[in-house]
Design a protein around this motif. Structure first.
Motif, short mmCIF file in Angstrom:
data_model
loop_
_atom_site.label_atom_id
_atom_site.label_comp_id
_atom_site.label_asym_id
_atom_site.label_seq_id
_atom_site.Cartn_x
_atom_site.Cartn_y
_atom_site.Cartn_z
N LYS A 167 47.40 -14.66 22.80
CA LYS A 167 46.59 -13.53 22.30
C LYS A 167 45.88 -13.87 20.99
O LYS A 167 44.92 -13.19 20.62
CB LYS A 167 47.41 -12.25 22.21
N ASP A 220 51.10 -7.17 22.06
CA ASP A 220 50.64 -7.98 20.92
C ASP A 220 49.12 -8.19 20.98
O ASP A 220 48.46 -8.30 19.94
CB ASP A 220 51.39 -9.32 20.91
N SER A 230 45.35 -8.73 10.97
CA SER A 230 45.54 -10.01 11.68
C SER A 230 44.63 -11.09 11.10
O SER A 230 43.42 -10.90 10.96
CB SER A 230 45.22 -9.82 13.17
N ARG A 231 45.24 -12.24 10.78
CA ARG A 231 44.45 -13.36 10.25
C ARG A 231 43.49 -13.89 11.31
O ARG A 231 42.37 -14.31 11.01
CB ARG A 231 45.36 -14.48 9.73
N ASN A 232 43.93 -13.90 12.56
CA ASN A 232 43.06 -14.40 13.63
C ASN A 232 41.84 -13.49 13.81
O ASN A 232 40.71 -13.95 13.95
CB ASN A 232 43.87 -14.52 14.92
O1 LIG Z 1 51.19 -12.20 15.54
C1 LIG Z 1 50.87 -11.33 14.78
C2 LIG Z 1 51.10 -9.90 15.06
O2 LIG Z 1 51.93 -9.71 16.16
C3 LIG Z 1 50.18 -11.69 13.52
O3 LIG Z 1 48.87 -11.94 13.78
P1 LIG Z 1 48.02 -12.93 12.86
O4 LIG Z 1 48.75 -14.24 12.88
O5 LIG Z 1 46.67 -12.97 13.51
O6 LIG Z 1 48.00 -12.32 11.50
#
Ligand SMILES: O=C(CO)COP(=O)(O)O
Ligand SMILES: NC(=O)C1=CN([C@@H]2O[C@H](COP(=O)(O)OP(=O)(O)OC[C@H]3O[C@@H](n4cnc5c(N)ncnc54)[C@H](OP(=O)(O)O)[C@@H]3O)[C@@H](O)[C@H]2O)C=CC1
Length: 309
Positions: A167, A220, A230-232
């Motif tokens: 994801k 998720d 979320s960093r992504n």
């Molecule tokens: O896995 C995550 C939330 O379940 C954290 O997401 P990020 O790594 O994109 O911040």
């Protein structure tokens, strides 16, 4: 104290390691966090530990395993892997790597819609602990559950792990979608089409289909693709605003695993002949080969097809 005050060592002092340690501390467990930077002897710390939780990013998994291999780990210690990534050289998941290195130890995967900052604020969240050794998963469920953190059991560690890993690629795409202000219809279409892409890859790599419709898969996907935490997602969003990847990474707080996962997943897809249209556009975008607008155009202009092919 729960479970006769089981001693827990969390490896990795990043935000996820600290968060998992806090969850265990809320249950009055004896928790130590080990990080490369604290200068403490890991051997001494794990001497009387009963559970090791690895919360390092994917680039830390092999070095962590190698370090523990030198310490002659007791085979009764339960190992928990909470990493969401694919190892670049072998393309294996952390579950495979841990299992290969410590085949006698009970191994548990922890994964779910778990944005660390929300959990640290005490907001309600749920996760999954998955293992082939049910007793180990049940113990973890008891150790980490609390009034704001609900832990579910699952017997499919690979599927649980792959949902959380795959994801992250979709979260980059989702950030692009929002950054370009493509609207709610586009976002719904993207996330709905992302799920079968995750299922296609995840089942090919050994996960059970139903796991991807649970918390560690769809759950998720929804959390990460809809949250600026979320960093992504942040990577995708900022690419859509026109920033370059080095500019974004220079300011990003913590690891965006989806960048490495996209590259590794493209290799897996080519080798196994898997159709991964969203991943393919994210890959070209991250490589700087196309703009976000072209990525959207390429997805929209593909050959027309049946929904459930
Ligand atoms: O896995 C995550 C939330 O379940 C954290 O997401 P990020 O790594 O994109 O911040
Ligand atoms: N943040 C979140 O909300 C969630 C994150 N995750 C996953 O957990 C993992 C860690 O995430 P997060 O804590 O956010 O990341 P951070 O970027 O905050 O921390 C990175 C972690 O990886 C470790 N690490 C990095 N490189 C190495 C290396 N070469 N050798 C040993 N250890 C290394 C660091 O160890 P050290 O402390 O020693 O520097 C640190 O603990 C990722 O796979 C992420 O996808 C899963 C669920 C939620």
């Amino acid at each position: 104290m729960l479970e006769n005050a089981k001693k827990i060592t969390v490896i990795g002092g990043g935000i996820w390691g600290q968060t998992l340690a806090n969850l265990a501390r809320r249950n009055h467990l004896a928790v130590r966090v080990w990080s490369r930077h604290i200068g403490e002897d890991l051997g001494a710390i794990i001497a009387d530990t009963e559970v090791i939780i690895s919360a390092v990013s994917i680039k830390g998994v092999v070095p962590t395993i190698e370090k523990l291999q030198q310490l002659q780990l007791n085979s009764r210690i339960i190992i928990v892997t909470a990493t969401k990534g694919l190892e670049p050289i072998t393309t294996r998941t952390p579950f495979h790597l841990w299992n290969q290195a410590f085949p006698a130890n009970p191994l548990v995967v922890l994964s779910g819609p778990n944005l660390a900052k929300e959990i640290n604020q005490g907001l309600p969240a749920a996760t999954v602990v998955a293992s082939y050794v049910q007793k180990a998963a049940i113990l973890l469920q008891k150790l980490l559950s609390g009034e704001s953190f609900r832990v579910y059991l699952n017997s499919d560690p690979l599927g649980t792990e792959l949902g959380g890993t795959l994801k992250n690629v979709m979260a980059i795409a989702s950030g692009v979608c929002d950054g370009l202000q493509l609207g709610t219809n586009a976002k719904s279409a993207l996330l709905t089409r992302a799920l079968p892409e995750i299922v296609r890859v995840g089942t090919c790599l050994g996960g059970c289909q139903e796991t991807f419709f649970g918390l560690s898969g769809l759950g998720d996907l929804l959390a990460t693709c809809n949250s600026p935490l979320s960093r992504n997602y942040q990577v995708g969003y900022q690419l859509a605003l026109g920033l370059s990847l080095p500019e974004i990474l220079g300011k990003l707080e913590g690891t965006a695993e989806g960048i490495n996962t996209t590259e590794v997943l493209m290799r897996i897809a080519q080798e196994k002949n898997l159709y991964v249209p969203i991943t393919c556009q994210v890959d070209r975008l991250l490589r700087g080969e196309i703009s976000p607008q072209v990525a959207v155009y390429e997805l929209m202009r593909r050959d027309l097809k049946a929904e459930f092919d």
